[in-house]
Design an enzyme around this catalytic site. Structure first.
Site, PDB file in Angstrom:
ATOM      1  CB  SER A   1      -0.973  -0.007   1.180  1.00 14.09           C
ATOM      2  OG  SER A   1      -0.266  -0.141   2.389  1.00 14.09           O
TER       3      SER A   1
ATOM      4  CE  LYS B   1      13.296  -6.549   6.821  1.00 17.89           C
ATOM      5  NZ  LYS B   1      11.925  -6.254   6.413  1.00 17.89           N
TER       6      LYS B   1
ATOM      7  CE1 TYR C   1      13.073  -4.451  11.347  1.00 22.43           C
ATOM      8  CE2 TYR C   1      15.411  -3.941  11.513  1.00 22.43           C
ATOM      9  CZ  TYR C   1      14.254  -4.002  10.767  1.00 22.43           C
ATOM     10  OH  TYR C   1      14.271  -3.628   9.447  1.00 22.43           O
TER      11      TYR C   1
END
Ligand SMILES: *[C@@H]1O[C@H](CO)[C@@H](O)[C@H](O)[C@H]1NC(C)=O
Ligand SMILES: CC(=O)N[C@H]1CO[C@H](CO)[C@@H](O)[C@@H]1O
Length: 419
Positions: A19, A173, A169
């Site tokens: 988006s 990832k 994180y």
């Protein structure tokens, strides 16, 4: 900029997180060829600070020449992804390419990251990528084009510096990157599975929000990622298992002018996470600046610096050895130096006229001495007594002690000779 070729006309791409930002840029690049784009993202209503929804992205895709299917999907939900995949296949007759871009980020330490955030990152990045791949794969295997999975994730760099500040994180990832590692092998010869990561920070609405004022001009635009992704998606199935960096991909395509991708051409660029410098010296320095402990120092691999203080100590040593010294010593020494000028050095007083220098001795050393490089220089300059260094623990000796004592004699002789 990389020209469109029209080769993705009629090809169906399922893109998560399309988006906005990078995901949307990839969608638009493919749309210009006339591709079908499934925009699988969470955002159906505009965020006050982050403009763009799956519907506005769909309008842009159609305006660019593609066909769009916007789907509201929380990629943590198996049912929702399953529905979107079914809808895509019903609409476009199949899925040829999966781009896993959806990602959550929190650059916080272990104590500062609530489990809710940890679950969100692992749930979207790692599990979401795995799950979407799992549900799309059966359709990729039936593709009439060259099927691809492209994950927007970094090379698997285990330098602790990239974990330290945000372990959760990084784990999340790297989960995406491990999907590439595994699935590339698993579907070899059938599907090209690769990872793509930007060299520099990329300007997106999210980046502006995270980085604040002024970060924009240190970025490149999402176009560089879109162009690089486009180049990868045109590769044959044999091009698989690669961890790619955007500008490397484009350089290989003949692109030379990267200023076109800069938000402000000429301004220094902010390097992205997870990418180390190529020079070992630079790497050690960067790690130390970030408070991480290098597992090795480059000097211990390639100690041949010809101008350092240890090298000059060895110049003195070489000047004082000869056949007589060899005859009276008959020993092979190895020095494991730590600290500023770390490295391995040898002193051969066993054969011929003797030799000394950087690197491992050619044979098994009779004695191994371990000490700080600065103390080593002091010792050979006569400013630190070997016995004292040994007693105080500054010098550790392994192997033949008599050889160590002989070396002490040699040192005092060397220093007398200098006077
Ligand atoms: C980690 O955090 C420290 C302290 O804020 C900072 O100086 C350093 O640049 C950060 N390192 C990385 C790799 O993010
Ligand atoms: C919407 C979304 O999650 N976009 C992500 C696309 O990939 C880049 C690179 O990982 C992320 O920074 C974006 O957040």
């Amino acid at each position: 900029m990389l020209q469109n070729t029209g080769k993705l006309a009629g090809v169906t791409l399922f893109i998560t997180g399309a988006s906005r930002g990078i995901g949307k840029a990839i969608a638009l690049k493919a749309a210009r060829d006339g591709a079908n784009i499934v925009i699988a993202a969470k955002t159906a209503e505009a965020h006050p600070k982050l403009p763009g929804t799956i519907y506005t992205a769909a309008e842009e895709v159609e305006a660019a020449g593609g066909k769009a299917l916007p789907c509201v999907v929380d990629i943590r939900d198996e049912q929702q992804i399953g529905n979107a995949v079914k809808k895509a296949v019903d609409t476009f007759g199949g899925i040829d390419i999966l781009v896993n871009n959806a990602s959550a980020i929190s650059l916080t330490g272990t104590l500062e990251t609530p489990m809710k955030k940890v679950d969100l990152m692992l749930g979207i990045n790692l599990r979401g990528t795995y799950l979407t791949s799992k549900l799309v794969l059966p359709h990729l295997l039936k593709s009439r084009f060259t099927p691809h999975i492209l994950n927007l994730s970094p090379p698997l760099n285990l330098n602790p510096m990239w974990f330290k500040n945000h372990t959760a994180y990084t784990m999340a990832k790297y989960g995406m990157s491990m999907c590439v590692l595994g699935m590339a092998e698993e579907f070899k010869g059938q599907i090209a599975v690769n990872a793509l990561w930007p060299r520099t920070a990329i300007q997106t609405a999210a980046m502006d929000m995270l980085g604040g004022e002024g970060v924009g001009k240190q970025c490149r635009t999402a176009d560089i990622m879109a162009d690089a992704a486009y180049a990868v998606l045109l590769k044959p199935a044999a091009f698989t298992g690669h961890f790619l960096i955007d500008d490397d991909v484009l350089r290989a395509e003949g692109i030379k002018d990267f200023d076109k991708y800069a938000v402000q051409p000429g301004h220094p660029l902010l390097p992205d996470f997870f990418l180390d410098e190529t020079s070992p010296e630079g790497l050690v320095q960067t790690m130390e600046e970030h408070g991480a402990t290098p597992a090795f120092k480059p000097a211990s691999q390639a100690p041949a610096s010809s101008s350092g203080p240890i090298e000059s100590t060895f110049d003195v040593i070489r000047a004082s050895i000869n056949e007589d010294v060899v005859k009276s010593t008959k020993g092979l020494y190895r020095f494991d130096l730590t600290g500023e000028n770390s490295g391995v050095w040898f002193l051969d007083l066993k054969s011929g006229a003797g030799s000394a220098g950087a690197g491992e001795p050619t044979d098994k050393a009779d004695v191994v001495m371990t000490m700080d490089s600065a103390d080593f220089s002091k010792m050979f300059a006569g400013k630190l007594k070997p016995t004292l260094a040994f007693m105080s623990g500054k010098l550790r000796i392994k192997g033949d002690m008599t050889m160590a004592i002989k070396l002490e004699k040699l040192m005092s002789w060397m220093n007398k000779a200098k006077l």
